[in-house]
Design a protein around this motif. Sequence first.
Motif, PDB file in Angstrom:
ATOM      1  N   TYR A   1      -3.477  -3.573   6.076  1.00 23.20           N
ATOM      2  CA  TYR A   1      -4.299  -4.294   7.047  1.00 23.20           C
ATOM      3  C   TYR A   1      -5.126  -5.386   6.356  1.00 23.20           C
ATOM      4  CZ  TYR A   1      -2.975  -0.063   9.511  1.00 23.20           C
ATOM      5  OH  TYR A   1      -2.267   0.961  10.044  1.00 23.20           O
ATOM      6  N   ASP A   2      -5.587  -5.100   5.113  1.00 22.21           N
ATOM      7  CA  ASP A   2      -6.281  -6.139   4.345  1.00 22.21           C
ATOM      8  C   ASP A   2      -5.352  -7.329   4.120  1.00 22.21           C
ATOM      9  OD1 ASP A   2      -8.461  -4.489   4.181  1.00 22.21           O
ATOM     10  OD2 ASP A   2      -8.051  -3.803   2.127  1.00 22.21           O
TER      11      ASP A   2
ATOM     12  N   GLY B   1       0.792  -1.221   0.000  1.00 22.24           N
ATOM     13  CA  GLY B   1       0.000   0.000   0.000  1.00 22.24           C
ATOM     14  C   GLY B   1       0.822   1.268   0.000  1.00 22.24           C
TER      15      GLY B   1
ATOM     16  N   GLU C   1      -5.030  -9.280   7.421  1.00 24.31           N
ATOM     17  CA  GLU C   1      -6.249 -10.026   7.760  1.00 24.31           C
ATOM     18  C   GLU C   1      -6.351 -11.275   6.885  1.00 24.31           C
ATOM     19  OE1 GLU C   1      -9.327  -7.120   7.406  1.00 24.31           O
ATOM     20  OE2 GLU C   1      -9.266  -6.643   9.561  1.00 24.31           O
TER      21      GLU C   1
ATOM     22  N   CYS D   1      -6.041   0.120  14.382  1.00 28.93           N
ATOM     23  CA  CYS D   1      -5.164   0.834  13.436  1.00 28.93           C
ATOM     24  C   CYS D   1      -5.964   1.534  12.355  1.00 28.93           C
ATOM     25  CB  CYS D   1      -4.183  -0.133  12.784  1.00 28.93           C
ATOM     26  SG  CYS D   1      -2.850  -0.704  13.873  1.00 28.93           S
ATOM     27  N   ARG D   2      -7.055   0.867  11.891  1.00 33.64           N
ATOM     28  CA  ARG D   2      -7.851   1.466  10.817  1.00 33.64           C
ATOM     29  C   ARG D   2      -8.484   2.789  11.250  1.00 33.64           C
ATOM     30  NH1 ARG D   2      -8.911  -2.023   6.515  1.00 33.64           N
ATOM     31  NH2 ARG D   2      -8.442  -4.233   6.887  1.00 33.64           N
ATOM     32  N   LYS D   3      -8.620   2.954  12.568  1.00 30.56           N
ATOM     33  CA  LYS D   3      -9.249   4.180  13.064  1.00 30.56           C
ATOM     34  C   LYS D   3      -8.260   5.336  13.205  1.00 30.56           C
ATOM     35  CE  LYS D   3     -12.473   1.416  15.839  1.00 30.56           C
ATOM     36  NZ  LYS D   3     -12.926   1.113  17.229  1.00 30.56           N
TER      37      LYS D   3
ATOM     38  N   PRO E   1      -4.902   0.975   4.825  1.00 33.03           N
ATOM     39  CA  PRO E   1      -5.911  -0.080   4.657  1.00 33.03           C
ATOM     40  C   PRO E   1      -5.401  -1.279   3.872  1.00 33.03           C
ATOM     41  CG  PRO E   1      -6.866   2.086   4.238  1.00 33.03           C
ATOM     42  CD  PRO E   1      -5.395   2.297   4.363  1.00 33.03           C
ATOM     43  N   THR E   2      -4.618  -1.022   2.811  1.00 30.60           N
ATOM     44  CA  THR E   2      -4.130  -2.130   1.989  1.00 30.60           C
ATOM     45  C   THR E   2      -3.294  -3.080   2.825  1.00 30.60           C
ATOM     46  OG1 THR E   2      -4.108  -0.670   0.071  1.00 30.60           O
ATOM     47  CG2 THR E   2      -2.857  -2.714  -0.089  1.00 30.60           C
TER      48      THR E   2
ATOM     49  N   ALA F   1      -3.674   5.595   8.722  1.00 31.29           N
ATOM     50  CA  ALA F   1      -3.827   4.144   8.587  1.00 31.29           C
ATOM     51  C   ALA F   1      -3.568   3.704   7.143  1.00 31.29           C
ATOM     52  CB  ALA F   1      -5.232   3.735   9.025  1.00 31.29           C
TER      53      ALA F   1
ATOM     54  N   ILE G   1      -5.638  -4.499  14.481  1.00 26.68           N
ATOM     55  CA  ILE G   1      -5.852  -4.012  13.115  1.00 26.68           C
ATOM     56  C   ILE G   1      -7.089  -3.120  13.072  1.00 26.68           C
ATOM     57  CG2 ILE G   1      -6.554  -4.749  10.801  1.00 26.68           C
ATOM     58  CD1 ILE G   1      -4.758  -7.182  11.143  1.00 26.68           C
TER      59      ILE G   1
ATOM     60  N   GLU H   1      -4.260   6.209   0.693  1.00 23.14           N
ATOM     61  CA  GLU H   1      -5.030   7.294   1.282  1.00 23.14           C
ATOM     62  C   GLU H   1      -4.092   8.260   1.980  1.00 23.14           C
ATOM     63  OE1 GLU H   1      -7.874   5.634   3.859  1.00 23.14           O
ATOM     64  OE2 GLU H   1      -8.805   4.369   2.332  1.00 23.14           O
TER      65      GLU H   1
END
Length: 779
Positions: free
Chosen positions: A728-729, A637, A732, A717-719, A725-726, A723, A714, A770
């Motif tokens: 964390y995806d 990401g 997961e 972290c997204r909050k 996102p890529t 962050a 995770i 982002e």
Amino acid sequence: MRTIQLLRRLLAALAGIALVGWLVVMQYDPARIATTIRMAVFDTYQQTAPRPYRDPAVSTGTGVMYVNIDRPSLERVGPWPWPRTRFADVTQKALSKGARVVVFETPFEWPDATSPREAVQEWLARPELDLDQIARLEEASSGLPDHDAVFAGAISGGPVVTAFALSDDANSLVPVRKTPVSARGGDLGPYIPVRKGMSPSLKSLEDAASGNGARTLSDGPAADNVIRQVPLLEQVSGTVVPGLSLEAIRVAEGARGILAIVAKPDADLTFGRRPGLQRIVVGQKEFPTDADGGLWLHYTRTQASRALPAWKLLGDHPDAERLKDAIVFVSASVEGPEAFVDSPLGTIPRVEPHLQAIEQMLLGHYLWRPDWALPAEQVFLLVAGVALLALLISYGTLWAALFTAIAVTGAVWAGWFAFTTKLWLVDPALPVIGLMAIFTLGAVMNLTRRNATEKFVRAQFTDRLAPKHISALVREPALAAPEGRFTPVTALSADVRGFHRVAEPFGPDASGLASLITNIHEPLTRCVLRHDGMVDRFVGGGMNALWNAPVAREGHTVQACQAALRMVAELEPVNRDLERDARRAHRPFIPVSMSIGIERGDAVVGNLGSGNVYDFSAIGGAVNEAQLLQRLSRRYGPAIIVGAEARDRVKDKFALLEIDQLRLDGRIDPWRVYALLGDPIMGANPKFRALHEAHEALFKAYRARDWAAARLVIAECRKLSGAIPTLYDLYEERIDRLEQSPPDKDWNGVHEIADLLAPAKSKVAIGKPEAADLGEAPV
């Protein structure tokens, strides 16, 4: 580059040829080049530091003077030529004043035309005289003395030396030799100058004289009629005869013979002196000579006290008392140009070289050209020339010029010191000319090579390096030499994410696609050059860059990271321009985003093209790993991914987040990779610190196989601001797979790179990540 190498070899070859050629000139002297230069140097020595005049009568008891038949003497005594009876008067007057020896410098080759007998013979040849007149003339002359007989009588009355002239016009005349010349140590013949003919004085005069010598003077090794030597021995018609100066000394000393000491080593080889004369012994005196029996003259300025006008001697002037205990030469300056010769100090009376030679022999003052002088000069040129050539090739013209100046100054000083303190004739000019020739040739070749180097460097690196680094390469072209060398580098690999998608709307519009690539490459190149990097090569929509090659730079990894951040920032105006162009061309706009990988490590840098095509680049683990990180960037990401070696160099200077540890071929330990998110200001931001701590908690839970805790982290972290996102995806997805297929018990969180390079099973963003709302300062 081949041209530059060829010029370097050509410099070595031409300078070597010049050095060897000049050594040959010094040794064999073609066209008397070396002799002409050498004599000019020795003349300059004498002009600058002539021999200080010392009257030898003060220290040795024997003076040296000459009676000069000058124009005032003609006005007072009588016109020229003088009868021999007047020369008889000069002889008797000089001996009566106490002269130790009287030397006539000019030969009396013909009978005196003013003698009564000769005058009668002249009249008898006239046809208009009758027999009575002839009889009266013969009767009148019969009672008059012959002038030559009178002169011979005066000569026999004391120590007098007559002269004869030697020449290269062959005849069979043999001079009257008054004393034997013997040799010890070898035969004189091979060494003494040989003359083919001679012009003697009248035999009656030579028979009456105490000595008889050759008046010959010598210009030494040169052929320019500048008198530099007086030969002490010569040979004519197979007979060795003394020079006038030596004969005058012999008669003054009352010696009965002349002994020449000859050095003749076995096979004519010697490491001391050359074969030839070493010295001449006359009575109790010894005189060192040149190998051919010559005596080098060290001139004084012309001294008026040496000369006594003839009228003063004939008129019993008080100045005539100066002739007491002197070797007295008699010469006539009224003879015109023949009475004068050229010397290093200018035109002087012809008699003066004899006078100065006798002064030097009496005073023990000998100018000397040592036999070791030429080998020493050649060795100096050889050693200094080789050193100069090495400096020209290795260090350039400036250091070579400094060395040349030191060597030239040292050589000139050594030659001058040898002359003024030891009376040695050592020539610095020929070695200096050789050095200057080598330096000039080398400087011209270096200038040519520098111009070729600059042209080559600018052709190869103008669009790849900053101007200041190009200047450094021109000064040190070895940095860009084709030979490979190991050096630590920082490698950067950048590429457009999903370039085929960005290029697809252009279809067959080749010029539009080329413009797109140029618009992307231009800011990327500007960022690299601004931060002292080198553009390695362009690959599609991206590029590779290097730091610390070819020009070394401190902190090159920091500069690479700064350039990467600047590249990401430069994409915003690029995308605005591309969007505007897309609207005008009525085609879809797809924003451009970058994937950048950075790693540091040792690499081989140099020409990695071919012998015909120069391509300066680098190969090594860091280069490959930077390209690998660039490919992995889109899976994680963040735009910029940094390897562990690079991160260790910049960890306190940028905002870095650990994102993975991988198993890499060739590495024993896991390879940690990091996301580069911003500059030090961002790294100090509390929002980034919160994200950094959350990532640490994530990897702690993940590597401890606490999947539930990892999912919770995770989610947290997204909050957070900033962050990814890529990323964390991706994690997961990994956790799901690991829950279904638990890893081995020795698993420590290391991931296989092959799995990352395979097509993604989860949604992975390809566009720009982002924006992180971390209050970061503009990069």
